[in-house]
Design an enzyme around this catalytic site. Structure first.
Site, mmCIF file in Angstrom:
data_model
loop_
_atom_site.group_PDB
_atom_site.id
_atom_site.type_symbol
_atom_site.label_atom_id
_atom_site.label_comp_id
_atom_site.label_asym_id
_atom_site.label_seq_id
_atom_site.Cartn_x
_atom_site.Cartn_y
_atom_site.Cartn_z
ATOM 1 C CB VAL A 122 12.271 1.420 -9.803
ATOM 2 C CG1 VAL A 122 12.366 1.101 -10.932
ATOM 3 C CG2 VAL A 122 12.309 2.874 -9.451
ATOM 4 C CB VAL B 130 15.313 -2.297 -5.202
ATOM 5 C CG1 VAL B 130 14.867 -3.615 -6.231
ATOM 6 C CG2 VAL B 130 16.429 -1.278 -5.513
ATOM 7 C CE LYS B 131 5.745 -1.534 -5.845
ATOM 8 N NZ LYS B 131 4.798 -1.446 -6.824
ATOM 9 C CB ILE B 132 11.927 -7.641 -4.341
ATOM 10 C CG1 ILE B 132 13.426 -6.800 -4.303
ATOM 11 C CG2 ILE B 132 12.171 -9.263 -4.409
ATOM 12 C CD1 ILE B 132 14.105 -7.007 -5.814
#
Ligand code: E4P
Length: 238
Positions: free
Chosen positions: A58, A84-86
């Site tokens: 996400v 977590v997509k960064i």
């Protein structure tokens, strides 16, 4: 090698899950929008529940590093399979490596995304990203050979024993999946429609059609033979 679905469409996820080939899901804000996941939290939680314990990426929705960090920490509370997509850099080109390493230090899995070059992979691995997403289609948009970038990235990670796994996304054809897989991608993430093309073949369909038709013919022949045999038995008993 693992296969992720690049989608927020719950029906598609259910379908591919039932085929027992699904290892995870990736999303981004555009995918959420296109698949009707306007409330990102609600849809992300639904996907996480559906595929648990498989990972679900996400993506944060800000340029600001402090906000990325707090969004990332919040997303990680939604489910224990959230990744977590960064983005590797923000809109201004500032590297997000500090956010990647801070989340990793918290024990949060990070998918460092929107990567288009070998250098980005090297730095993401050093910062502690669990996954690094190379956007194969966009690499090709820029006139580069995606397979070369993927192969170099995977070889380099292996050579130095970095645990980061390469996800190849931005899949636009079934052939992109093949190229990424053969280049050594640890994971490919594909929109459902290209996975469907990856398994379909008109000649396989035709082959099955002929086999089924012949099976029906054989059954008809057997039924006819049984009918004749029964008729013979009746005649003998008269
Ligand atoms: C992967 O994680 C990305 O969400 C996705 O593959 C990006 O693909 P696109 O280049 O088609 O937007």
């Amino acid at each position: 090698m693992q296969i992720f679905l690049d989608t927020a469409d719950l029906d598609e996820i259910r379908k591919w899950q039932a085929y027992s080939i699904l290892d995870g899901v990736t999303t981004n804000p555009s995918i959420m929008l296109n698949d009707g996941g306007y409330d990102m939290e609600v849809r992300a939680k639904e996907i996480c529940k559906l595929v648990h314990p498989c990972p679900v990426s996400v993506e944060v929705t800000t340029n600001d590093h402090a906000e990325m960090l707090s969004q990332g920490r919040l997303f990680a509370t939604w489910a224990d399979n959230v990744v977590v997509k960064i983005p590797v850099i923000n809109e201004s080109g500032e590297p997000s490596l500090d956010v990647v390493s801070a989340l990793a230090a918290d024990g949060i899995k990070v998918n460092m995304t929107a990567c288009l070059s070998f250098g980005q992979v090297v730095l993401g691995a050093k910062a502690g990203a669990t996954y690094i997403s190379i956007f194969g289609g966009r690499v090709a948009d820029e006139g580069q050979n995606a397979a070369d970038v993927i192969r170099n990235a995977v070889d380099w990670l292996d050579r130095w024993n970095y645990p980061s796994r390469i996800i190849v996304g931005s899949i636009r054809t079934a052939m992109d999946i093949q190229e990424a897989v053969l280049a050594g991608a640890h994971i490919i993430t594909s929109p459902p429609k290209f996975l469907k093309k990856f398994i379909d073949h008109h000649y396989s369909r035709e082959t099955v059609r002929v086999f089924n038709a012949d099976a029906r013919k054989a059954l008809a022949i057997m039924a006819e033979a049984t009918k004749k045999e029964l008729a013979g038995v009746r005649v003998r008993h008269l």
